[in-house]
Every structure is written in structure tokens, then in C-alpha cells.
Write a protein that holds these residues in place. Structure first.
Motif, PDB file in Angstrom:
ATOM      1  N   ARG A 151       3.054 -10.974  -9.975  1.00 55.01           N
ATOM      2  CA  ARG A 151       3.167 -11.112  -8.798  1.00 55.01           C
ATOM      3  C   ARG A 151       1.899 -11.586  -8.180  1.00 55.01           C
ATOM      4  N   VAL A 155       1.425   2.256  -6.908  1.00 52.25           N
ATOM      5  CA  VAL A 155       2.167   1.858  -5.626  1.00 52.25           C
ATOM      6  C   VAL A 155       3.000   2.966  -5.063  1.00 52.25           C
ATOM      7  N   SER A 187       6.053   4.375  -2.874  1.00 50.63           N
ATOM      8  CA  SER A 187       7.162   3.890  -2.234  1.00 50.63           C
ATOM      9  C   SER A 187       8.148   4.653  -1.567  1.00 50.63           C
ATOM     10  N   ASP A 211       3.745  -3.709   7.978  1.00 46.63           N
ATOM     11  CA  ASP A 211       3.527  -3.136   6.713  1.00 46.63           C
ATOM     12  C   ASP A 211       2.363  -2.069   6.752  1.00 46.63           C
ATOM     13  N   ASN A 250      -0.870  -1.608   3.209  1.00 46.92           N
ATOM     14  CA  ASN A 250      -0.258  -2.315   2.142  1.00 46.92           C
ATOM     15  C   ASN A 250      -1.121  -2.320   0.555  1.00 46.92           C
ATOM     16  N   THR A 294       0.912   0.907  -0.329  1.00 47.71           N
ATOM     17  CA  THR A 294       2.437   1.466  -0.260  1.00 47.71           C
ATOM     18  C   THR A 294       3.377   0.262  -0.096  1.00 47.71           C
ATOM     19  N   ASP A 295       4.224   0.135  -0.337  1.00 49.16           N
ATOM     20  CA  ASP A 295       5.048  -1.092   0.279  1.00 49.16           C
ATOM     21  C   ASP A 295       6.138  -0.518   1.485  1.00 49.16           C
ATOM     22  N   GLN A 329       7.902  -0.372   4.994  1.00 51.15           N
ATOM     23  CA  GLN A 329       8.043  -1.239   5.877  1.00 51.15           C
ATOM     24  C   GLN A 329       8.158  -0.357   7.107  1.00 51.15           C
TER      25      GLN A 329
END
Length: 196
Positions: free
Chosen positions: A6, A42, A44, A115, A118, A121-122, A124
Motif C-alpha cells: 500500500r 484499521v 472499518s 474521509d 483517515n 479508519t477507512d 467514507q
């Protein structure tokens, strides 16, 4: 051995550390951009974050207040909530406005995508302007039983956000973006008339 990249990060392995109906947390063993090993978590959400800035013809908007479990404090915010990632965010926004305030809107415009937090967390977020409002009945969820609403001028809501009395990041962003668009005269014409 690096399994995936990534950007400058290398992923060695990953595992689900926690999950419930609303969120999952993935822990990654990584090679950091400087080449050293590390760990990254992370969170989600299962849903998109959905926000609504309702604007009445007289330039007022609606704030909703509720006790937020995470911070153990009361928070005034614009109507917001979650919408399934399989649904059109507009449909979720229409549902959120009606559930929390009872209001329905004839007109909608997506005016902000962002976002949220960020680094961890991802999530949106999608925010909509709503106008041509008509009242109706609320349909509060069990977690919203203490929810109250109040109608204030847009400028008062903006003032509360800029002075830190409103601290919800999504609400602050929505109000700031709408103010920016107002000053540039790029809001939809009926909303611009209401706010000038």
C-alpha cells in the motif's frame, strides 16, 4: 515476506482483531516506510457516514442533540448516521433526515465527500444539502431515544462550530463547506437566497 503493498507500506499479514454488526478492526503486520517492522490497526465501519444540512427558506437549519456513548457527553450535530454501502448515499440521507427530524425534502444536492479520521479508519462520508422541507413524524432508533432537535439560523450553527461548542467533525465540515460555497455563490440558487 511482503504479501501486498500500500504505497510505501508493505503488508506481511493481516487478521480480524474484532468485529460486530457495525465495525470490524483489522490488525496488519507491516513493514513501515522506513523499512522497519510494525503493526497497524484499521477500523472499518460497515456503513458509509451520511450527513444532511437541511436549509429552510428563512435561512435556518436543524441541529439534533444526543448523548454520545463514546465520549460520555452531549453533542449537538446536524442530522447524520450510517447508510449501507450497498445503497445509494442519497437514499440513506433521505432516510436519516426523516428518521431523526421528521422532515422530508423536495430537493437534494451532494456537496461534500470526505474521509473521516483517515489514520485509523477507512470510513467514507457523504453530505447532502436538503431544501424544500416539509414536516412529518420521526422514527428514532433505540439508541436515539434521548434525541432532541432545535432550529437555529445557519449563521448561529456556523458560530457554534467555529467557537468549538459544536465539536462533531462531520458537522463542522458540513457547515464550513456550505459557508465557503455561500461566499463563492456556488450553492444551489434557493439555498443561496435563504442564506444571504
Amino acid at each position: 515476506m511482503i504479501r501486498q503493498r500500500r504505497g510505501p507500506w508493505g503488508i506481511l499479514s493481516e487478521r480480524t482483531a474484532y468485529e460486530n454488526p457495525w465495525i470490524s478492526v483489522t490488525e496488519y503486520d507491516v513493514i513501515q516506510p522506513d523499512g522497519t517492522p510494525g503493526v497497524y490497526g484499521v477500523m472499518s465501519p460497515r456503513n458509509f457516514a451520511i450527513g444532511v444540512l437541511p436549509i429552510f427558506e428563512d435561512g435556518t437549519t436543524l441541529l439534533v442533540g444526543q448523548h454520545r456513548f463514546t465520549l460520555d457527553s452531549h453533542s449537538w450535530e446536524l442530522p447524520e448516521g450510517g447508510g449501507p454501502k450497498t445503497d445509494d448515499p442519497l437514499v440513506s440521507a433521505q432516510r436519516e433526515l426523516a428518521e431523526e427530524t421528521g422532515y422530508r425534502a423536495d430537493h437534494w444536492s451532494l456537496f461534500l465527500e470526505m474521509d473521516l479520521s483517515n489514520s485509523v479508519t477507512d470510513e467514507q462520508a457523504f453530505a447532502f444539502l436538503a431544501w424544500g422541507l416539509s414536516p412529518g413524524e420521526t422514527a428514532l432508533e433505540a439508541s436515539e431515544a434521548d434525541l432532541k432537535s432545535r432550529r437555529v439560523s445557519f449563521d448561529e450553527a456556523l458560530h457554534l462550530a467555529m467557537t468549538g461548542e459544536i465539536r462533531d467533525a462531520f458537522t463542522v465540515a458540513m457547515l464550513a463547506k456550505a459557508d465557503y460555497m455561500r461566499r463563492r455563490e456556488s450553492l444551489p440558487a434557493p439555498v443561496l437566497r435563504a442564506l444571504t
